[in-house]
Design an enzyme around this catalytic site. Structure first.
Site, PDB file in Angstrom:
ATOM      1  N   PRO A   2       0.684  -1.141   0.058  1.00 13.02           N
ATOM      2  CA  PRO A   2       0.034  -0.097   0.009  1.00 13.02           C
ATOM      3  C   PRO A   2       0.680   1.179  -0.173  1.00 13.02           C
ATOM      4  O   PRO A   2       1.465   1.540   1.044  1.00 13.02           O
ATOM      5  CB  PRO A   2      -0.776  -0.123   1.231  1.00 13.02           C
ATOM      6  CG  PRO A   2      -0.865  -1.433   1.797  1.00 13.02           C
ATOM      7  CD  PRO A   2       0.465  -2.084   1.319  1.00 13.02           C
ATOM      8  N   GLU A   3       0.828   1.909  -1.187  1.00  7.01           N
ATOM      9  CA  GLU A   3       1.493   3.296  -1.233  1.00  7.01           C
ATOM     10  C   GLU A   3       0.018   4.039  -1.630  1.00  7.01           C
ATOM     11  O   GLU A   3      -0.942   3.691  -1.489  1.00  7.01           O
ATOM     12  CB  GLU A   3       2.395   3.341  -2.333  1.00  7.01           C
ATOM     13  CG  GLU A   3       3.589   2.699  -2.134  1.00  7.01           C
ATOM     14  CD  GLU A   3       4.677   2.719  -3.102  1.00  7.01           C
ATOM     15  OE1 GLU A   3       4.918   3.902  -3.510  1.00  7.01           O
ATOM     16  OE2 GLU A   3       5.282   1.773  -3.554  1.00  7.01           O
ATOM     17  N   LYS A  59      -0.423   7.828   2.871  1.00  5.90           N
ATOM     18  CA  LYS A  59      -0.810   6.509   3.120  1.00  5.90           C
ATOM     19  C   LYS A  59      -1.901   6.020   4.379  1.00  5.90           C
ATOM     20  O   LYS A  59      -1.870   4.890   4.453  1.00  5.90           O
ATOM     21  CB  LYS A  59       0.634   5.473   3.305  1.00  5.90           C
ATOM     22  CG  LYS A  59       1.573   5.886   2.280  1.00  5.90           C
ATOM     23  CD  LYS A  59       2.780   5.011   2.350  1.00  5.90           C
ATOM     24  CE  LYS A  59       3.944   5.380   1.432  1.00  5.90           C
ATOM     25  NZ  LYS A  59       5.257   4.829   1.932  1.00  5.90           N
ATOM     26  N   HIS A  93      -5.213 -14.014   8.402  1.00  6.16           N
ATOM     27  CA  HIS A  93      -4.608 -12.679   8.863  1.00  6.16           C
ATOM     28  C   HIS A  93      -5.572 -11.559   9.160  1.00  6.16           C
ATOM     29  O   HIS A  93      -4.996 -10.449   9.141  1.00  6.16           O
ATOM     30  CB  HIS A  93      -3.481 -12.524   7.775  1.00  6.16           C
ATOM     31  CG  HIS A  93      -2.683 -13.598   7.621  1.00  6.16           C
ATOM     32  ND1 HIS A  93      -1.918 -14.201   8.745  1.00  6.16           N
ATOM     33  CD2 HIS A  93      -2.303 -14.198   6.518  1.00  6.16           C
ATOM     34  CE1 HIS A  93      -1.244 -15.326   7.949  1.00  6.16           C
ATOM     35  NE2 HIS A  93      -1.628 -15.359   6.880  1.00  6.16           N
ATOM     36  N   ARG A 112       1.437  -9.297   7.851  1.00  6.29           N
ATOM     37  CA  ARG A 112       2.522  -9.087   8.754  1.00  6.29           C
ATOM     38  C   ARG A 112       2.485  -8.168   9.742  1.00  6.29           C
ATOM     39  O   ARG A 112       3.421  -7.774  10.512  1.00  6.29           O
ATOM     40  CB  ARG A 112       3.687  -8.623   7.742  1.00  6.29           C
ATOM     41  CG  ARG A 112       4.534  -9.564   6.941  1.00  6.29           C
ATOM     42  CD  ARG A 112       5.402  -8.907   6.071  1.00  6.29           C
ATOM     43  NE  ARG A 112       5.202  -9.220   4.654  1.00  6.29           N
ATOM     44  CZ  ARG A 112       5.697  -8.954   3.732  1.00  6.29           C
ATOM     45  NH1 ARG A 112       6.447  -7.885   3.613  1.00  6.29           N
ATOM     46  NH2 ARG A 112       5.286  -9.417   2.367  1.00  6.29           N
ATOM     47  N   ARG A 151      17.006  20.310   0.906  1.00  9.52           N
ATOM     48  CA  ARG A 151      17.417  19.113   0.946  1.00  9.52           C
ATOM     49  C   ARG A 151      18.854  18.832   0.408  1.00  9.52           C
ATOM     50  O   ARG A 151      19.113  19.032  -0.700  1.00  9.52           O
ATOM     51  CB  ARG A 151      16.317  18.130   0.317  1.00  9.52           C
ATOM     52  CG  ARG A 151      16.483  16.717   0.308  1.00  9.52           C
ATOM     53  CD  ARG A 151      15.945  16.431   1.825  1.00  9.52           C
ATOM     54  NE  ARG A 151      15.990  14.905   1.774  1.00  9.52           N
ATOM     55  CZ  ARG A 151      15.326  13.974   2.545  1.00  9.52           C
ATOM     56  NH1 ARG A 151      14.684  14.634   3.564  1.00  9.52           N
ATOM     57  NH2 ARG A 151      15.518  12.731   2.559  1.00  9.52           N
ATOM     58  N   ARG A 250      16.245   0.379   0.886  1.00  5.68           N
ATOM     59  CA  ARG A 250      15.409  -0.423   0.020  1.00  5.68           C
ATOM     60  C   ARG A 250      16.056  -0.588  -1.305  1.00  5.68           C
ATOM     61  O   ARG A 250      17.053   0.087  -1.671  1.00  5.68           O
ATOM     62  CB  ARG A 250      14.299   0.151   0.017  1.00  5.68           C
ATOM     63  CG  ARG A 250      13.571   0.460   1.364  1.00  5.68           C
ATOM     64  CD  ARG A 250      11.842   0.317   1.392  1.00  5.68           C
ATOM     65  NE  ARG A 250      11.622  -0.751   2.497  1.00  5.68           N
ATOM     66  CZ  ARG A 250      11.416  -0.201   3.629  1.00  5.68           C
ATOM     67  NH1 ARG A 250      11.978   1.128   4.059  1.00  5.68           N
ATOM     68  NH2 ARG A 250      11.217  -0.835   4.550  1.00  5.68           N
TER      69      ARG A 250
END
Length: 261
Positions: A2-3, A59, A93, A112, A151, A250
């Site tokens: 899920p994004e 999200k 689950h 999870r 940034r 990642r």
DNA sequence: AGGACGCCCTGTTCGC
DNA sequence: TGCGAACAGGGCGTCC
């Protein structure tokens, strides 16, 4: 999974299935997913009340209650929703099972257990507490450019930083960078205005297209990297083999020809 | 400040 | 076929 696009689809799903019905009771199967609440408190807060409206920020999915406040759902890496009009065995689950007075049930499924179910007095406060950045589909050009200006570091980790821009995760950051023709490790401070424009546009285009495609890789527009994102994949534009690197802990996939450093 | 890393979980896939 | 290791689309804390 899920994004932002997935969560937006869950929001619509919740809208289509679960609004305006009073809750009866809640079964919590995985305590871990509850955040700052207990099964008892959750049950008390929901019983007899209805979800009136939904809202998504990044999200996070908020479902506002007729009694004030909102139910907060976050899906971690594997969460999803599954509604059934009749009560029956919940999906495997299921971490949290919401029973409605009319016999329907909404399962929050989290194999999870990495997602969260919470309550908040107001989505705005919740967003503020988490210091979440503007939603990726809402962020305007000036804010985007201003955020980039300060940034240091790589562009992929910047896009995925929920406190800068909310909603972009590992997979869609790869797609956005591919569409903008920018290498995942490109330093943000070295991006010129044209590149930032491309990036800002790609965010909107990619996320919008992903929602339209129901977040299904097979239904993405031609020219998307997503279906080719993996071992043996080839760039849909130039057929170069896609490359894998580590970025911010990642896996990033990109086309070395279309996204030079 | 930002990045690398470990960790929280469990299911699936891959290599031996 | 069996078994352990590596890995998976999120996010947090710690250390450098």
């Amino acid at each position: 999974m899920p994004e932002l696009p997935d969560v937006e689809l869950y929001r619509r799903y919740l809208d289509a299935t679960s609004l305006h019905q009073p809750f009866d009771h809640v079964e919590v199967e995985a305590l871990r997913v509850l955040e700052d609440t207990t099964p008892q408190a959750l049950g008390r807060r929901l019983k007899g009340h209805r979800l009136e409206d939904t809202r998504r920020h990044g999200k996070y999915l908020f479902a506002t209650l007729d009694s004030g406040g909102a139910l907060v759902l976050h899906f971690g890496m594997t969460g999803r929703l599954e509604y059934s009009r009749k009560a029956h065995d919940p999906p495997r689950h299921t971490a949290c099972l919401f029973h409605f007075g009319n016999g329907g049930q909404l399962a929050y499924v989290a194999p999870r257990k990495l997602g969260h179910v919470a309550l908040t007095d107001s989505p705005a406060h919740f967003i503020e507490d988490r210091a979440l950045g503007p939603d990726a589909l809402e962020i305007d050009w000036d804010t985007f450019r201003a955020a980039a200006g300060k940034r240091r570091g790589g562009v992929k980790s910047w896009l995925m930083d929920q406190q800068r821009i909310a909603g972009i995760g590992n997979v869609y950051s790869d797609e956005i960078l591919f569409q903008a023709g920018i290498h995942p490790k490109q330093a943000v401070r070295d991006l010129d205005d044209d590149e930032l424009r491309d990036l800002h546009r790609a965010i909107r285009e990619v996320l919008t297209a992903a929602i339209e495609a129901k977040a299904d890789p097979e239904h993405m527009p031609p020219g998307f990297l997503l279906p080719h994102r993996g071992e043996g994949g080839r760039c849909p534009r130039c057929r170069t083999g896609v490359k894998k690197i580590r970025a911010s802990g990642r896996t990033a996939w990109y086309c070395p020809a279309c996204q030079p450093l």
